[in-house]
Scaffold this motif. Structure first.
Motif, PDB file in Angstrom:
ATOM      1  N   ALA A 229       0.834  -1.199   0.000  1.00 40.41           N
ATOM      2  CA  ALA A 229       0.000   0.000   0.000  1.00 40.41           C
ATOM      3  C   ALA A 229       0.872   1.254   0.000  1.00 40.41           C
ATOM      4  N   PHE A 230       1.952   1.231   0.772  1.00 39.68           N
ATOM      5  CA  PHE A 230       2.845   2.388   0.840  1.00 39.68           C
ATOM      6  C   PHE A 230       3.479   2.659  -0.517  1.00 39.68           C
ATOM      7  N   LYS A 231       3.939   1.600  -1.187  1.00 41.22           N
ATOM      8  CA  LYS A 231       4.566   1.754  -2.501  1.00 41.22           C
ATOM      9  C   LYS A 231       3.560   2.321  -3.514  1.00 41.22           C
ATOM     10  N   LEU A 232       2.325   1.804  -3.470  1.00 44.93           N
ATOM     11  CA  LEU A 232       1.312   2.280  -4.404  1.00 44.93           C
ATOM     12  C   LEU A 232       0.918   3.719  -4.114  1.00 44.93           C
ATOM     13  N   ARG A 233       0.943   4.112  -2.848  1.00 45.33           N
ATOM     14  CA  ARG A 233       0.653   5.501  -2.520  1.00 45.33           C
ATOM     15  C   ARG A 233       1.730   6.431  -3.084  1.00 45.33           C
ATOM     16  N   ILE A 234       2.972   6.021  -2.977  1.00 40.59           N
ATOM     17  CA  ILE A 234       4.061   6.811  -3.539  1.00 40.59           C
ATOM     18  C   ILE A 234       3.907   6.937  -5.048  1.00 40.59           C
ATOM     19  N   ILE A 235       3.592   5.806  -5.702  1.00 39.16           N
ATOM     20  CA  ILE A 235       3.389   5.820  -7.152  1.00 39.16           C
ATOM     21  C   ILE A 235       2.237   6.759  -7.521  1.00 39.16           C
ATOM     22  N   ALA A 236       1.143   6.679  -6.763  1.00 40.78           N
ATOM     23  CA  ALA A 236      -0.019   7.525  -7.040  1.00 40.78           C
ATOM     24  C   ALA A 236       0.333   9.006  -6.920  1.00 40.78           C
ATOM     25  N   LEU A 237       1.027   9.378  -5.854  1.00 40.06           N
ATOM     26  CA  LEU A 237       1.383  10.782  -5.650  1.00 40.06           C
ATOM     27  C   LEU A 237       2.356  11.281  -6.716  1.00 40.06           C
ATOM     28  N   LEU A 238       3.383  10.482  -6.986  1.00 39.87           N
ATOM     29  CA  LEU A 238       4.396  10.904  -7.947  1.00 39.87           C
ATOM     30  C   LEU A 238       3.833  10.990  -9.361  1.00 39.87           C
ATOM     31  N   PHE A 239       3.141   9.935  -9.788  1.00 38.29           N
ATOM     32  CA  PHE A 239       2.702   9.852 -11.174  1.00 38.29           C
ATOM     33  C   PHE A 239       1.458  10.703 -11.453  1.00 38.29           C
ATOM     34  N   ALA A 262       0.072   9.846 -19.670  1.00 39.26           N
ATOM     35  CA  ALA A 262       0.343   8.459 -19.279  1.00 39.26           C
ATOM     36  C   ALA A 262       0.649   8.364 -17.789  1.00 39.26           C
ATOM     37  N   LEU A 263       1.439   9.301 -17.283  1.00 34.08           N
ATOM     38  CA  LEU A 263       1.766   9.309 -15.860  1.00 34.08           C
ATOM     39  C   LEU A 263       0.512   9.533 -15.022  1.00 34.08           C
ATOM     40  N   TYR A 264      -0.304  10.484 -15.453  1.00 33.64           N
ATOM     41  CA  TYR A 264      -1.530  10.798 -14.703  1.00 33.64           C
ATOM     42  C   TYR A 264      -2.440   9.580 -14.589  1.00 33.64           C
ATOM     43  N   PHE A 265      -2.686   8.907 -15.707  1.00 32.21           N
ATOM     44  CA  PHE A 265      -3.600   7.763 -15.677  1.00 32.21           C
ATOM     45  C   PHE A 265      -3.008   6.594 -14.886  1.00 32.21           C
ATOM     46  N   THR A 266      -1.698   6.418 -14.959  1.00 37.05           N
ATOM     47  CA  THR A 266      -1.058   5.357 -14.171  1.00 37.05           C
ATOM     48  C   THR A 266      -1.197   5.638 -12.682  1.00 37.05           C
ATOM     49  N   GLY A 267      -0.897   6.852 -12.273  1.00 37.80           N
ATOM     50  CA  GLY A 267      -1.014   7.214 -10.860  1.00 37.80           C
ATOM     51  C   GLY A 267      -2.446   7.203 -10.366  1.00 37.80           C
ATOM     52  N   THR A 268      -3.361   7.661 -11.212  1.00 33.26           N
ATOM     53  CA  THR A 268      -4.776   7.677 -10.827  1.00 33.26           C
ATOM     54  C   THR A 268      -5.311   6.262 -10.679  1.00 33.26           C
ATOM     55  N   PHE A 269      -4.865   5.361 -11.549  1.00 33.87           N
ATOM     56  CA  PHE A 269      -5.277   3.961 -11.428  1.00 33.87           C
ATOM     57  C   PHE A 269      -4.789   3.384 -10.100  1.00 33.87           C
ATOM     58  N   ALA A 270      -3.539   3.693  -9.718  1.00 35.55           N
ATOM     59  CA  ALA A 270      -3.003   3.198  -8.446  1.00 35.55           C
ATOM     60  C   ALA A 270      -3.809   3.750  -7.276  1.00 35.55           C
TER      61      ALA A 270
END
Length: 290
Positions: A229-239, A262-270
Motif C-alpha cells: 500500500a505504501f509503494k502504491l501511494r508513492i506511485i499515485a502521488l508521484l505519477f 500516461a503518468l496521470y492515468f497510471t497514478g490515478t489507477f493506483a
C-alpha cells in the motif's frame, strides 16, 4: 473490497472524460471549432460514456440497469444515471452547435459543464454514503477526491497547462487528506467484534464462520499488505500529481503532454485501486479479518 481492474480502469477514464467535458463547457478551448473542437469533444464523450457502459456491464444483471433511474429520491446511483444522461445530452447539443455551426451558446455550456461535474459528484456520493466502509464515509474528503482527479485529468486532456499545474498540486493535497482521514476512520467509527456480532463482553473469534470462501469474503474483504500500500501511494502521488505538476512548469510539447497523460492515468489507477483495496468493510470483523 476486492478491486476489479477493468472497472477501476474505466472509472478513471470516465472521470477524466467528464472533467474534460466540464472544462469544455466552461470555455476551455474556446477558440476551437470544426474538426479541432470535434476531437476534444469526442475524446470527452468516448471516455465518459465508456466508463458508464463498463459500470453497467459489471452489474449482475445489466438489463435491469434501466430500473435504477426510478429511485432518484433515495439512490445516488439513480441520480448518477439521470445526471449523466442530462449532462451528455446538453453537452452533445452544445458541441454540435460549435462543431457544425460555429455557434457557442455560453449559458448552455455552463449548465452542461455543471451537470458533468455533478455527475462526478454523484459517483463519489455512491461510496461516501456507505457507513459500513468508514474509509469511504468521509462527507467532504471523498467527493473532493473524485472531483479533483476528474478536473485534473480534464485540464490535462484539454491542454489547459496553467490550470493543470495548480490542479495537480491540489489533487496531491486532497489525496493526502483522504488517506490521513481514511487511515483513522475504521478505528474512530467505534466498530468492533461486539458491534459486528451484537454480543456483549470480551468477544473473540474461536474459528472461522465458514470452511471456505463465500461472496462476502470475495467481494467485501480484501487485505492489502502495508508495504505494498505504501509503494502504491508513492506511485499515485508521484505519477498522478507531483511529476506532472513539475512538467507543467516548462513549455509542454506534444511528447511531453503524452508522457504527462500516461503518468496521470497510471497514478490515478493506483490511487483508485487503493481506494477499493483499503476499503475495510465492517463485515470483515465477522470473519476475523479486521
Amino acid at each position: 473490497m476486492h478491486p476489479a481492474p477493468s472497472v477501476i480502469f474505466f472509472s478513471v477514464l470516465s472521470g477524466a472524460g467528464f472533467g474534460l467535458l466540464t472544462l469544455l463547457g466552461f470555455g476551455a478551448r474556446a477558440t476551437s471549432q470544426g474538426w479541432p473542437a470535434f476531437v476534444f469533444f469526442a475524446v470527452g464523450f468516448v471516455l465518459a460514456v465508456g466508463g458508464l457502459l463498463s459500470a453497467t456491464l459489471h452489474l449482475a444483471n445489466p438489463k435491469n440497469a434501466i430500473y435504477s433511474f426510478s429511485q432518484w429520491r433515495t439512490s445516488w446511483l439513480s441520480r448518477e444515471g439521470i445526471s449523466a444522461v442530462a449532462a451528455l445530452s446538453l453537452m452533445g447539443l452544445y458541441a454540435a452547435l460549435i462543431i457544425f455551426f460555429d455557434i457557442r451558446v455560453a449559458p448552455l455550456g455552463y449548465v452542461a459543464g455543471a451537470l458533468c461535474l455533478f455527475t462526478v459528484f454523484t459517483t463519489a456520493m455512491i461510496y461516501t454514503q456507505i457507513k459500513a466502509v468508514p474509509r469511504w464515509h468521509q462527507p467532504l474528503a471523498t467527493p473532493a477526491l473524485f472531483l479533483s482527479y476528474a478536473l485534473t485529468g480534464g485540464a490535462l486532456l484539454a491542454g489547459a497547462v496553467a490550470h493543470a499545474g495548480f490542479l495537480f498540486l491540489l489533487t496531491a493535497l486532497i489525496q493526502l487528506w483522504h488517506w490521513n482521514g481514511g487511515d483513522k476512520a475504521f478505528r474512530n467509527a467505534g466498530t468492533n467484534m461486539n458491534t459486528a456480532t451484537g454480543l456483549k463482553g470480551a468477544v473473540r473469534q474461536f474459528e472461522a464462520p465458514h470452511t471456505g470462501d463465500n461472496y462476502l469474503l470475495k467481494e467485501m474483504v480484501y487485505v492489502v499488505g502495508r508495504k505494498h500500500a505504501f509503494k502504491l501511494r508513492i506511485i499515485a502521488l508521484l505519477f498522478a500529481a507531483l511529476i506532472p505538476s513539475f512538467m507543467m512548469l516548462g513549455e509542454v510539447k506534444h511528447l511531453g503532454a503524452l508522457i504527462a497523460v500516461a503518468l496521470y492515468f497510471t497514478g490515478t489507477f493506483a490511487s483508485r485501486w487503493l481506494f477499493f483495496a483499503e476499503a475495510e468493510h465492517v463485515v470483515g470483523l465477522y470473519y476475523g479479518k479486521r
